[in-house]
Design a protein around this motif. Structure first.
Motif, mmCIF file in Angstrom:
data_model
loop_
_atom_site.group_PDB
_atom_site.id
_atom_site.type_symbol
_atom_site.label_atom_id
_atom_site.label_comp_id
_atom_site.label_asym_id
_atom_site.label_seq_id
_atom_site.Cartn_x
_atom_site.Cartn_y
_atom_site.Cartn_z
ATOM 1 N N GLN A 21 -44.648 158.974 -54.045
ATOM 2 C CA GLN A 21 -45.923 159.681 -54.714
ATOM 3 C C GLN A 21 -46.120 158.940 -55.955
ATOM 4 O O GLN A 21 -47.033 158.763 -56.449
ATOM 5 C CB GLN A 21 -46.012 161.005 -54.600
ATOM 6 N N LEU A 48 -48.301 156.399 -53.762
ATOM 7 C CA LEU A 48 -48.817 156.783 -52.362
ATOM 8 C C LEU A 48 -49.192 158.187 -52.292
ATOM 9 O O LEU A 48 -48.716 159.202 -53.220
ATOM 10 C CB LEU A 48 -47.829 156.573 -51.503
ATOM 11 N N SER A 49 -50.096 158.535 -51.306
ATOM 12 C CA SER A 49 -50.680 159.817 -51.272
ATOM 13 C C SER A 49 -49.275 160.543 -50.416
ATOM 14 O O SER A 49 -48.700 159.700 -49.906
ATOM 15 C CB SER A 49 -51.780 160.097 -50.332
ATOM 16 N N LEU A 50 -49.404 161.866 -50.246
ATOM 17 C CA LEU A 50 -48.185 162.628 -49.695
ATOM 18 C C LEU A 50 -48.198 162.140 -48.175
ATOM 19 O O LEU A 50 -47.170 161.900 -47.722
ATOM 20 C CB LEU A 50 -48.279 163.881 -50.030
ATOM 21 N N GLU A 51 -49.407 162.037 -47.503
ATOM 22 C CA GLU A 51 -49.562 161.775 -46.246
ATOM 23 C C GLU A 51 -49.118 160.258 -46.091
ATOM 24 O O GLU A 51 -48.439 160.152 -45.126
ATOM 25 C CB GLU A 51 -51.269 162.004 -45.762
ATOM 26 N N GLN A 52 -49.345 159.353 -46.958
ATOM 27 C CA GLN A 52 -49.111 158.006 -46.881
ATOM 28 C C GLN A 52 -47.477 157.968 -46.985
ATOM 29 O O GLN A 52 -46.742 157.065 -46.269
ATOM 30 C CB GLN A 52 -49.542 157.277 -47.942
ATOM 31 N N ARG A 81 -44.691 169.732 -46.833
ATOM 32 C CA ARG A 81 -45.561 170.167 -47.611
ATOM 33 C C ARG A 81 -45.274 171.404 -48.602
ATOM 34 O O ARG A 81 -45.424 171.405 -49.605
ATOM 35 C CB ARG A 81 -47.126 170.136 -47.261
#
Length: 343
Positions: free
Chosen positions: A264, A268-272, A288
């Motif tokens: 992150q 990057l996003s958390l999903e990525q 999460r």
């Protein structure tokens, strides 16, 4: 030179020992097995003295040079094993390791065991020097697509055959945890009729197994379900689970969380980041929740404390192992432990 973990046995059979081995990754079972192969080869070749160094936050890297350059007290050859709690290396560590790579000692084998090393470290001068003189074995996680094949191979090694449905069921149950899969396969050898595993065999094995599992413990801890986590913890303790198994489960989860926070920070996003780390879909909500409660600094502190628990398990300190494990779980669940020694 870099080789895959499944190439190590062939390398050791065909060639003499390299002076340096770097075994890096966050999959404890495969990492342990690779290290065992190297240790056994070293013993077979007369490396009868083993020096174990725990490289935690306060480790003096000059100690490694002292052991490297000193004569063995008990034999002509020795294996020096350095277990790194973190994948971060300061300037002193880099300097010492570069020296070891530049001037490897023929009567020594340096076994460097680390968490997963990111590309910037692998591209550093000190690491390239080590890799040029020795063997780098990165341990890659086995994703959901390849896990059934891995389980099938492990069953065959244990003398078992299995239906495709049974293999898929076991894959879903262990959710990528190879240590758990290995333990389940060992247990299945007791239940399988004519050494053949079916879905019914797996269901029977699970129903007869311990009431609690380390997976339940970790999932409830990630979710912040403190009371339930403590009940499971006490149940596992009463049922005789090995403290090392519980510690592996905790540290593996913390390292995964740290890796996500680092990704992150890199944009990057958390999903990525979770896709990058191949997080199973149904575990994403738990991840999460855990990251909302734990900062990167808090996770690093948990990992540092886990190194002290590891020393206690190995008999290197007098700390109460179960109390220390309980503290780790409480911290991961988001509970501030004011007086750790009171547990």
């Amino acid at each position: 030179m870099k080789i895959r973990s499944d190439q190590l046995q062939q390398h050791l059979n065909q060639k003499t020992l390299a002076p340096i081995y770097i075994v890096s990754g966050d999959e404890p079972l495969i990492q342990q097995e690779c290290c065992d192969l190297i240790r056994q080869k070293a013993r077979d070749n007369g490396f009868s003295e083993r020096i174990l160094l725990q490289a935690d936050g306060g480790f003096d890297w000059e100690t490694l040079l002292e052991h490297t350059n000193s004569l063995s007290l008990f034999s002509d050859k020795k294996i020096i094993e350095v277990r790194c709690q973190s994948s971060k290396f300061n300037d002193k560590a880099a300097k010492v390791l570069k020296t070891c790579g530049e001037s490897p000692v023929s009567d020594n084998v340096l076994l460097l065991i680390t968490p997963k090393l990111e590309n910037p470290i692998q591209q550093s001068k000190w690491f390239k020097t080590l890799e040029k003189s020795g063997i780098f074995i990165p341990i890659w996680p086995i994703d959901a697509q390849h896990l059934p094949r891995w389980i099938k191979q492990r069953m065959q090694q244990a003398g078992l055959t299995a239906t495709a449905q049974a293999i898929q069921l076991l894959s879903e149950r262990v959710e990528g945890n190879l240590l758990a899969a290995s333990q389940e396969i060992a247990k299945l050898t007791l239940y399988a009729e004519n050494n053949h595993v079916t879905e019914e065999t797996i269901n029977t094995s699970v129903s007869d197994s311990a009431r609690y599992s380390v997976f339940d413990l970790i999932e409830n801890t990630l979710a912040g379900s403190v009371n339930h986590s403590l009940r499971i913890f006490n149940g596992l303790k009463a049922e005789g689970i090995e403290p090392a198994v519980m510690l592996w489960a905790i540290t593996r989860e913390v390292r995964n969380l740290l890796q996500l926070t680092q990704l992150q920070r890199e944009g990057l996003s958390l999903e990525q980041a979770m896709q990058n780390q191949r997080i199973w879909e149904k575990r994403k909500p738990l991840i999460r929740q855990a990251l909302q409660r734990n900062s990167e600094q808090a996770l690093e502190q948990i990992l540092l404390t886990s190194g002290q628990v590891d020393e206690a398990i190995k008999g290197l300190s007098d700390d109460n192992i179960w109390s220390a494990l309980q503290i780790l779980l409480l911290k991961l669940a988001g509970i501030s432990v004011i007086n750790e020694h009171s547990l």
